[in-house]
Motif scaffolding. Sequence first.
Motif, PDB file in Angstrom:
ATOM      1  N   ASP A  35      11.612  -8.396  -2.593  1.00 30.50           N
ATOM      2  CA  ASP A  35      11.749  -6.765  -3.779  1.00 30.50           C
ATOM      3  C   ASP A  35      12.872  -6.098  -3.042  1.00 30.50           C
ATOM      4  OD1 ASP A  35       9.326  -7.292  -4.777  1.00 30.50           O
ATOM      5  OD2 ASP A  35       8.283  -5.370  -3.454  1.00 30.50           O
ATOM      6  N   GLU A  36      13.695  -6.822  -2.329  1.00 32.53           N
ATOM      7  CA  GLU A  36      14.960  -6.147  -1.653  1.00 32.53           C
ATOM      8  C   GLU A  36      16.047  -6.881  -3.187  1.00 32.53           C
ATOM      9  OE1 GLU A  36      16.408  -5.408   2.246  1.00 32.53           O
ATOM     10  OE2 GLU A  36      14.913  -4.600   2.966  1.00 32.53           O
ATOM     11  N   VAL A  37      16.090  -7.639  -3.629  1.00 28.10           N
ATOM     12  CA  VAL A  37      17.211  -8.745  -4.010  1.00 28.10           C
ATOM     13  C   VAL A  37      16.987  -7.495  -5.817  1.00 28.10           C
ATOM     14  CG1 VAL A  37      17.538 -10.065  -6.184  1.00 28.10           C
ATOM     15  CG2 VAL A  37      16.278 -11.043  -4.303  1.00 28.10           C
ATOM     16  N   GLY A  38      15.264  -7.114  -6.308  1.00 30.20           N
ATOM     17  CA  GLY A  38      15.922  -5.421  -7.026  1.00 30.20           C
ATOM     18  C   GLY A  38      16.552  -4.537  -6.653  1.00 30.20           C
ATOM     19  N   MET A  39      16.218  -4.405  -5.671  1.00 28.51           N
ATOM     20  CA  MET A  39      16.309  -2.884  -4.822  1.00 28.51           C
ATOM     21  C   MET A  39      17.696  -3.031  -5.682  1.00 28.51           C
ATOM     22  SD  MET A  39      14.523  -2.004  -1.503  1.00 28.51           S
ATOM     23  CE  MET A  39      12.616  -2.827  -1.865  1.00 28.51           C
ATOM     24  N   ALA A  44      18.533   3.041  -0.238  1.00 29.15           N
ATOM     25  CA  ALA A  44      19.054   2.609  -1.444  1.00 29.15           C
ATOM     26  C   ALA A  44      18.346   3.015  -3.088  1.00 29.15           C
ATOM     27  CB  ALA A  44      18.618   0.949  -1.775  1.00 29.15           C
ATOM     28  N   PRO A  45      19.588   3.007  -3.963  1.00 31.86           N
ATOM     29  CA  PRO A  45      19.107   3.795  -5.021  1.00 31.86           C
ATOM     30  C   PRO A  45      18.172   3.218  -5.653  1.00 31.86           C
ATOM     31  CG  PRO A  45      21.486   4.089  -5.260  1.00 31.86           C
ATOM     32  CD  PRO A  45      21.107   3.303  -3.511  1.00 31.86           C
ATOM     33  N   SER A  46      17.111   2.578  -5.924  1.00 31.24           N
ATOM     34  CA  SER A  46      16.517   1.757  -6.459  1.00 31.24           C
ATOM     35  C   SER A  46      15.212   3.224  -7.187  1.00 31.24           C
ATOM     36  CB  SER A  46      15.658   1.165  -6.178  1.00 31.24           C
ATOM     37  OG  SER A  46      15.853   1.631  -4.785  1.00 31.24           O
ATOM     38  N   ASP A  47      14.259   2.127  -8.019  1.00 33.32           N
ATOM     39  CA  ASP A  47      13.466   2.803  -8.313  1.00 33.32           C
ATOM     40  C   ASP A  47      11.656   2.147  -7.335  1.00 33.32           C
ATOM     41  OD1 ASP A  47      10.634   4.062 -10.286  1.00 33.32           O
ATOM     42  OD2 ASP A  47      12.492   3.636 -12.441  1.00 33.32           O
ATOM     43  N   HIS A  48      11.062   2.591  -6.995  1.00 31.65           N
ATOM     44  CA  HIS A  48       9.882   2.047  -5.952  1.00 31.65           C
ATOM     45  C   HIS A  48       9.025   2.168  -7.229  1.00 31.65           C
ATOM     46  CE1 HIS A  48      12.615   1.200  -2.551  1.00 31.65           C
ATOM     47  NE2 HIS A  48      12.820   1.830  -3.513  1.00 31.65           N
ATOM     48  N   HIS A  49       8.778   3.264  -7.795  1.00 26.87           N
ATOM     49  CA  HIS A  49       7.463   3.636  -8.683  1.00 26.87           C
ATOM     50  C   HIS A  49       7.227   2.696  -9.514  1.00 26.87           C
ATOM     51  CE1 HIS A  49       4.589   5.548 -10.583  1.00 26.87           C
ATOM     52  NE2 HIS A  49       5.096   5.460 -12.189  1.00 26.87           N
ATOM     53  N   GLN A  50       8.204   1.529 -10.492  1.00 24.34           N
ATOM     54  CA  GLN A  50       8.629   0.512 -11.397  1.00 24.34           C
ATOM     55  C   GLN A  50       8.454  -0.818 -10.996  1.00 24.34           C
ATOM     56  OE1 GLN A  50       9.672   0.743 -15.293  1.00 24.34           O
ATOM     57  NE2 GLN A  50      10.812   2.866 -15.077  1.00 24.34           N
ATOM     58  N   ALA A  51       8.799  -0.420  -9.372  1.00 19.17           N
ATOM     59  CA  ALA A  51       8.976  -1.994  -8.270  1.00 19.17           C
ATOM     60  C   ALA A  51       9.449  -2.939  -8.902  1.00 19.17           C
ATOM     61  CB  ALA A  51       6.630  -2.119  -8.549  1.00 19.17           C
ATOM     62  N   PHE A  52       9.195  -3.963  -8.670  1.00 19.42           N
ATOM     63  CA  PHE A  52      10.546  -5.191  -9.291  1.00 19.42           C
ATOM     64  C   PHE A  52       9.661  -6.434  -8.960  1.00 19.42           C
ATOM     65  CE2 PHE A  52      11.386  -2.083  -5.274  1.00 19.42           C
ATOM     66  CZ  PHE A  52      12.693  -1.750  -6.265  1.00 19.42           C
TER      67      PHE A  52
END
Length: 802
Positions: free
Chosen positions: A558-562, A248-256
């Motif tokens: 976290d998957e909400v943020g994703m 899923a395209p998301s920014d895991h580096h900045q996290a959620f």
Amino acid sequence: MAGMQRAMVACTKFFCPPAEGSSPAGQRSFLGFTSFSIRDLLKSKEPHISLSLRTMDRVNEVGEVKVSCLQMEGESGDRTPPEHKCSELCDSLHSSVHERENSPTMRAVLCAQVCKVYRFQTEDQRWLLVREQMSETPLSFSLPKQLLSALIREHTDRVREVKELGDLSPHWDGLRHDVINHCNHLVCGYQETLSELDKLSVSSSFKSSCSKSDKHLQFVPTNLHSQRMEVTDPDSAGVWYEVITFGAPSDHHQAFKHGGLKKLLSKRTNSTDSSVSYSEDESSRARELLSNVAQLQPLVFGLAEELLAVSLEHNTARLQEVLEALAQQTELFVHALKDELVRSALLAIHNQFSANYNSSHVHSNGLICDNTSDGRDGESSPGQQDAGRQDAEYDEEEWDRTWANVAKSLNCIIVMLDRLQGREDQPQDQTPSDQQDAAPGDTNSQNTASSSLSAASWQEQLLPLVVTLRDCVREAVCKARAAMTFVILQGAVACTLNQGPTQIVQRRHAVFSQTLSAAVCGFMLKLYGGLEDPEFLQQLLSVGLLVQFEGLLSTYGDEVGMLEDMEVGVADLSGVAFTVTEAKTEQPDDLLPTLRGAWGRFVVEVPLPSETFTSLPREVKEGRLILVHPVLFNIGINQQQSLAERFGDSSLQERVNQQSCERLRVYCQSLRERLPHMAGIQSLSDSLSSLERCIETKKRKNVEVLWIAATVCRQVNGVRLTSCKSAKDRTAMSVTLEQCVLLRDKHTLSQQSFSSALDCMRRDGCRMENVQKNVGNRKFAFSGVQLLTFPKLYRPPDGSFG
């Protein structure tokens, strides 16, 4: 021979339909015989050889058999223990066996292929040969690098543009400083990321799930693969089905910690005061107008001075020549100023600052500044004094009078020269002393008596009119520069500061990069498969391409943020278009897509070999843009979704699905209106109605939403993409299920074989190889307890998880 025949069928493509009245399938009957050399088979350039079956007397042909080389002894890379290996699995291949699959275009977009070949039985006891292929793509790195380069250019150009605005008042100079800092921060970070990607992309086209939080890989999609399935049945040639899989395209580096993009952008929108903003087209018009004014003003001033100098010579021909040139340049100047954008910008300046300033005026730097002086430091034209009059009342017609004054002052010069030249033919009755005694009168009045004008020289008569022309031009330039500088600066603010802090902008760009890379891969494969289908090409040109994302993310933790990241990334694809170009050569690098444009208006150019390109419709070859229509449907299926449905909130998922359903209906409606005779178009209404009912039904883990959405997507030749957190486990369950459903619905896979086919693909298929690539073992990351919360069709077979 019968036993040999059945053994051959188990490992070859067999096309020999039984004759009418033949014995039941459960009994053996001798059909015929043939012979071939293994050496000929191995040396053949074709993937198979065709042989005729003949009766024992070698007189009559009774059928045909096609023999394929699927496996050589000892070359299978399958590490599955023998007791778990599926009987339906024929082979594990690591390269394509089809010439078409080895074409330059396919080699350019796909690499590191892993293949599995199966045989499954149909309802009428015939055999399906199924080839499953999973491939990496160089687009995983090449497109993010191109996007980073484009963003670096865009922000570097923006810094240059605002610096070129010259001296600004303190308020506007501070705003410009903020824009420059914002852009420079992004440029610095993107240059560092691009440098790191240049080092990695030489040897890799794959980002594993273990690297999804890597700072320098945030623009690279996680675990991006093309999942393709070729089905060959006794009645038809191979049919391909494709799904693009990626994390899923998301920014895991900045996290959620603070949510995803949708939440972050919504907070900023709600907390930011609305202000005037300008599109990129308007900013371009403003830059063009400033450039034109900067070129025309000195030309007008120079010709006006030349007119005064020539007037001393009393050279009528030369004077007329200069006057015509002055008139031409002044008309161009006035035409450039007659732009509604200038008037609207001047009004916006007044409206934006009238509440903050007791009085304001157009400063010589071209923007509003504090009225700290008493206005006596230098003289100003009446028009400039008018620009600083009461804020309470703003005359919207003032700008029209400003540029009209330029034209009127030019007209006065023309009239004066006509009068002066007309006096040459009149008798000179007055003596020099009489001329000296004559009063010059009002030189600005068009009603001045000829006798009073004749006493003064031509230059003396023209000088006040030329001064008036210059004053009117300066006033117009001052106001136009103020307006256009405002537009350019506001456009820069809208593209930078108004997008939020640099962390949010970086997050959005990174998510978009991941989404774009996957979508481009899907489009290219879809295009390659439809080049010979004129109806498909017409659909691309008339309506555009549907790109359907399937999400398996939960709405918990976290998957909400994703999911919030993914929603914005998918929506941003609406600003992307495709176009087809002719490749320079058939080298892989020349067949890779290229990205041009700027944020919000990117165009992806897909090159095709010359031979292929010349056969395309004229509209395609002319570079007509293909629009993108992205939709996202998400249904959480894991244990966290169970928690969300019982104790949390699923409104995000409901809203995403509802909005996408509406967009999908609009796309299908456009398709029906523009291509009413398209195959299968009339059956869309029932599918869309079923999809709407499923979304409205408050049913937990209603995966039927995903199934119907995928069906509609395939009906309209759309691109299918599937994602979970890392595209490794849940995605594997979804993709294998979709493949088996296609075999059942499109190719009459028997119900008895459905479950075994599903287990076989999950235990020994390409998705298990994907797990091995990502985490180094051959087990899906599920526990038995977790799987109890999964829909039954999304549960892997025993022994394949842990």
